[in-house]
Structures are given as structure tokens and as C-alpha cells.
Design an enzyme around this catalytic site. Structure first.
Site, mmCIF file in Angstrom:
data_model
loop_
_atom_site.group_PDB
_atom_site.id
_atom_site.type_symbol
_atom_site.label_atom_id
_atom_site.label_comp_id
_atom_site.label_asym_id
_atom_site.label_seq_id
_atom_site.Cartn_x
_atom_site.Cartn_y
_atom_site.Cartn_z
ATOM 1 N N ASP A 30 0.842 -1.193 0.000
ATOM 2 C CA ASP A 30 0.000 0.000 0.000
ATOM 3 C C ASP A 30 0.871 1.235 0.000
ATOM 4 O O ASP A 30 1.950 1.250 0.582
ATOM 5 C CB ASP A 30 -0.955 0.016 1.203
ATOM 6 N N PHE A 252 -31.944 -9.666 0.953
ATOM 7 C CA PHE A 252 -31.968 -8.288 0.447
ATOM 8 C C PHE A 252 -33.383 -7.751 0.295
ATOM 9 O O PHE A 252 -33.681 -6.972 -0.601
ATOM 10 C CB PHE A 252 -31.182 -8.179 -0.876
ATOM 11 N N LEU A 253 -34.257 -8.203 1.174
ATOM 12 C CA LEU A 253 -35.620 -7.677 1.171
ATOM 13 C C LEU A 253 -35.931 -7.047 2.528
ATOM 14 O O LEU A 253 -37.051 -7.147 3.012
ATOM 15 C CB LEU A 253 -36.620 -8.789 0.846
ATOM 16 N N HIS A 254 -34.930 -6.442 3.163
ATOM 17 C CA HIS A 254 -35.172 -5.769 4.438
ATOM 18 C C HIS A 254 -35.327 -4.277 4.177
ATOM 19 O O HIS A 254 -34.383 -3.618 3.739
ATOM 20 C CB HIS A 254 -34.030 -6.014 5.415
ATOM 21 N N CYS A 263 -19.737 0.417 -2.063
ATOM 22 C CA CYS A 263 -19.907 -0.230 -3.374
ATOM 23 C C CYS A 263 -21.181 0.162 -4.118
ATOM 24 O O CYS A 263 -21.108 0.713 -5.212
ATOM 25 C CB CYS A 263 -19.856 -1.742 -3.197
ATOM 26 N N LYS A 266 -21.502 3.862 -5.683
ATOM 27 C CA LYS A 266 -20.591 4.205 -6.780
ATOM 28 C C LYS A 266 -20.739 3.238 -7.959
ATOM 29 O O LYS A 266 -20.599 3.638 -9.112
ATOM 30 C CB LYS A 266 -19.147 4.243 -6.282
#
Ligand SMILES: NC(=O)c1ccc[n+]([C@@H]2O[C@H](COP(=O)([O-])OP(=O)(O)OC[C@H]3O[C@@H](n4cnc5c(N)ncnc54)[C@H](O)[C@@H]3O)[C@@H](O)[C@H]2O)c1
Length: 447
Positions: A30, A252-254, A263, A266
Site C-alpha cells: 500500500d 436483500f428484502l429488508h 460499493c 458508486k
């Protein structure tokens, strides 16, 4: 195999540590000298469950090292991974590829022997071609192949996701490179992780299409939640009712305050730009982005409405600031727009987050940071749960009530049952769940 991991952030560090754990020899590189110094001193620059132990054990066994210098590790590597950031470019929302291009130039200068250069960063379609061009331009004599290997790990569950992925996507059109990639991931497909090999452009697009689809799913249920509030339905039951359909799936239905993080925001924007540039706009994704942008600030207004419509001079306590639990990542967190909306309306904000407060201090001004949830509630006119950390799931509601000036809880993650909270004498406002199935316009003022 020897690996040089260029970029030691959430993705580079986790991937590097996991590859080392598979038995490869990894150097995480880095540019940020403070990050590398911290890592060498055994300190993690990010919060990710299980990472300190994984890093420490692989350092101890001599398979994982850290460096600010790229040339040496690249020279020795069989595979060089590019895992640098690809944030939104200021002004137009395209992915900013300057870090990727810079890394490619530096890698090109150091290549020695056949080397596979792998883009793990999320990059728009065609970036692999550009990386290849830069490498060839920098070192016309070098022997290399460029592969796309998008990363699907989720912060907070990153190690498990890397070691037990739903799938591994490899975009490679070079037989030698494909063999190196197979060797790198061999421990995983011994465990039968599906490995999908495609051409490079397809692999690049899979990552964006996947994230855009997930962002759309979240946004869909968020809009259904708003409708639930108006018609007196319960979004959690709607989500369960549709999620049991295998074609839809329950994940992913909350419903919540809108997606954020490093992520989805963008990547959806970058996909929109790519699609527009190619004359095939992705209108669904354009709408998803617009809806989600408005939602975050609307959550501030929801808290204000719960306080009777006026928060000037009032104090609001926020529990959770990071974009999701189990990370310290504040990038594009809904809390940012919520704090802004509350402050714009004249409120004072107190906040507590188990891991995110150091990062939050860099993005949120004039917030009083507290020692824990109870300290945060003290003297506040309402309490809002913004991020569903486990530590907030079983609060002592009597104690919270004693600490608050007014017994109002706004639960933007639906982690409490209304009846349970109301039993303690609170006014409770959730997402997409009205009191007793009564449409919002006929129901409690707070809704
Ligand atoms: N964070 C996630 O959950 C996640 C998941 C999947 C994919 N991704 C993608 O992975 C990529 C990296 O994301 P991240 O969250 O790890 O980013 P990050 O910002 O945490 O880390 C990037 C690191 O790269 C370093 N860097 C930049 N240029 C460099 C160079 N030339 N040489 C050496 N180091 C350099 C930076 O100092 C930084 O530490 C992005 O494209 C992202 O979209 C992220």
C-alpha cells in the site's frame, strides 16, 4: 504461488490474508505508509471480524508480509492483484480509474517473467483492455496476461465470503493465466465453490450487474415499505410472502433507510455512465439511484415527523452510524444525510456507534459522540436506530425510557416489535409497519 496484492484496504487486506491462509506467499502493498506501519505493528487499519487473528497467524507463519514498495513483490510474483480504490469521479459519477492506471504503470515497470495481472477492483467494462495497453506501453518486452477477477465479499462477513464464496468469476482469455488462477483458488474448488470462467469483459460486467440488481432489490422493498405505511400493510410480512418464492428469494428484502456503503452507490452510478456511453441506458438503475438518494434524507424527515414536526432546539440520539453493522466503513452511510437533515432542521445530534465513530468524526460535524447506547439516549427528545448492530437489538427499554426526555423510538431497521416497545410506553415508528394495520393517514400522529 507468490502473490503481490496492490492496495491493502478492505478488499486487498482480506483477500491477501485469505490467500496466505490457503498457503500462498503474499505481500500486501500500500502507498499509505501509516497503514503499512500499523499492519507491521500488528494493528488493523479497518474493523473486520476475524481479520486480526487471520493476519496475525499468517504473519507468524511467514506467509504474509507488508510493504510500501511495489517493485520487489511484483518482480517475484506469479500473480499481481490490483485491489486499489475505484471511487466515483468527482463531477460525473464515472468510476475514477486513476488509481488503477497508476498501479498498472508501476506494475508494468517491475514485471519479470510470466506474470498474471489480476484486476480485483471493481472496474468498468474495458478496463482490462486499458490495463493491458498500459502494461505493454510501459514494458513492451514483458510477458504477462491481464485477468478480471471481481470480488464479491461483503464487509462484516468478508473472510467467510472470501473462503466460502457463492461463486468465483474469472475473466480470462489466456490459457496460462487461467491455470495460474485455478492454482490460486484450488483450495476453494476442492470445496466445490462454483467457478465461472468467462471472457474479460463479461466478468467485468457481472460485478456491476450483480451490485445493481441487489441495489434494485433493496430499493424495491423500500418503496413497497412506503406503500405499506399508506395502506396499513406490514412490509416484513410482504417481504416474507414474496421472498418464499424461489424466483425472488428472501435475501436483500429488508426495508430500511436506503443503501449506502463503499460499493452500491458508486457502482450503480458507474454502470449508468457506462450504459449511457454505449447508447443503452439502464433506466431501472437510474431510477434506483434517484429513489435511494431521496430516501436517505427522507429518513431525517421521518424522525422529525415522529417528534411532532419540529426539532429546532431538540436533541436526537442516533444509534449506529456505519452503513451496516460489523464494519467501521462510513462511505455513503445513510447516517450522513440523516444527520444533515436533522441539523438543517435545527436539531442537536448525539450518536453512538460500536466501531464507526473514529471514521464518522471525519465526515460528520457537530455531533456529540457517546460512550454507549444509554449515554447516547440521555437527555434526548427521541432515539433513532440507524444501523442494526447486535448491541442495539436487546436494549433495556426501561433504562432507555428513563434516560430519554420523551419516549419516542424511530426504528429505521425494524429490529424491534412494535407491541414490545409500546408496552414500555414508547411511541414507536418503524419502516413500512403501521400500528395495527391502520393506514398512516388515519393512524397515530407519529406515523
Ligand atoms: N469494500 C468492499 O466491500 C468491496 C467489495 C467488493 C469489491 N470492492 C472493490 O474493491 C476495490 C477496493 O475497495 P476497498 O474498499 O478495499 O478500497 P480501500 O479504499 O479500502 O483500499 C484501497 C487501498 O489502495 C491503496 N492504493 C491506491 N493506489 C495504490 C497504489 N498505486 N499502490 C499501492 N496502494 C495503492 C490505498 O492507499 C488504499 O489503502 C474497489 O474497486 C471496490 O469497488 C470493494
Amino acid at each position: 504461488m507468490r502473490i503481490a496484492m496492490i492496495g491493502s484496504g478492505y478488499v486487498g487486506l482480506v483477500s491477501g490474508a485469505c490467500f496466505a491462509d490457503f498457503g500462498h506467499l503474499v505481500t500486501c502493498v500500500d502507498k499509505d505508509a501509516a497503514k503499512i506501519a500499523a499492519l507491521r505493528g500488528g494493528e488493523m487499519p479497518i474493523y473486520e471480524p476475524g481479520l486480526p487473528e487471520l493476519v496475525a497467524s499468517n504473519v507468524r507463519q511467514g506467509r504474509l508480509t507488508f510493504s510500501t514498495e511495489l517493485a520487489g513483490p511484483v518482480r517475484e510474483a506469479d500473480a499481481v492483484f490490483i485491489a486499489v480504490g475505484t471511487p466515483s469521479r468527482r463531477g460525473d459519477g464515472h468510476a475514477d480509474l486513476s488509481y488503477v492506471h497508476q498501479a498498472a504503470r508501476e506494475i508494468g515497470a517491475a514485471l519479470e517473467g510470466f506474470t498474471v495481472v489480476v484486476t480485483k477492483s471493481t472496474v468498468p467494462v474495458g478496463t482490462g483492455d486499458e490495463v493491458e495497453r498500459i502494461l505493454a506501453e510501459t514494458r513492451p518486452d514483458a510477458d504477462f496476461a491481464v485477468v478480471s477477477n471481481p470480488e464479491f465479499l461483503r464487509e462484516g462477513a468478508a473472510i467467510a465470503d472470501f473462503k466460502r464464496p457463492d461463486r468465483i468469476v474469472i475473466g480470462s482469455e489466456d490459457e496460462r493465466a487461467s491455470q495460474v488462477m485455478a492454482e490460486l483458488y484450488r483450495p476453494l474448488y476442492l470445496n466445490q465453490a462454483p467457478m465461472l470462467t468467462t471472457d474479460r469483459r463479461t466478468a467485468e460486467l457481472i460485478k456491476y450487474a450483480g451490485n445493481a440488481f441487489l441495489a434494485m432489490k433493496v430499493t424495491f422493498i423500500n418503496e413497497i415499505a412506503d406503500l405499506c405505511e399508506q395502506v396499513g400493510a406490514d412490509v416484513q410480512q410482504v417481504a416474507r410472502g414474496i421472498g418464499l418464492d424461489n424466483r425472488i428469494g428472501g435475501k436483500f428484502l429488508h426495508a430500511g433507510p436506503g443503501y449506502g456503503g463503499s460499493c452500491f452507490p458508486k457502482d450503480t452510478l458507474a454502470l449508468i455512465k457506462t450504459a449511457q456511453d454505449h447508447g443503452t441506458p439502464v433506466r431501472i438503475v437510474e431510477t434506483v439511484v434517484a429513489v435511494n438518494d431521496q430516501r436517505k434524507r427522507a429518513m431525517g424527515r421521518k424522525i422529525i415527523a415522529a417528534c411532532g414536526g419540529n426539532v429546532r432546539g431538540k436533541t436526537i440520539a442516533l444509534l449506529g452510524l456505519t452503513f451496516k453493522p460489523n464494519t467501521d466503513d462510513m462511505r455513503e452511510a445513510p447516517s450522513i444525510a440523516i444527520v444533515q437533515a436533522l441539523q438543517d432542521a435545527g436539531a442537536r445530534v448525539r450518536a453512538y456507534d460500536p466501531e464507526g465513530m473514529t471514521q464518522a468524526k471525519g465526515v460528520l460535524d457537530n455531533v456529540v459522540y457517546c460512550a454507549d447506547a444509554y449515554d447516547c439516549a440521555t437527555g434526548a427528545d427521541a432515539l433513532a436506530i440507524v444501523t442494526e448492530w447486535d448491541a442495539f437489538r436487546a436494549l433495556d427499554l426501561e433504562e432507555i425510557k428513563r434516560r430519554l426526555k420523551a419516549p419516542i423510538i424511530v426504528d429505521l431497521r425494524n429490529i424491534y416489535r412494535r407491541d414490545e416497545v409500546e408496552r414500555h410506553g414508547f411511541v414507536y415508528v418503524g419502516i413500512g409497519r403501521t400500528a395495527g394495520g391502520v393506514p398512516a393517514r388515519f393512524g397515530a400522529a407519529a406515523e
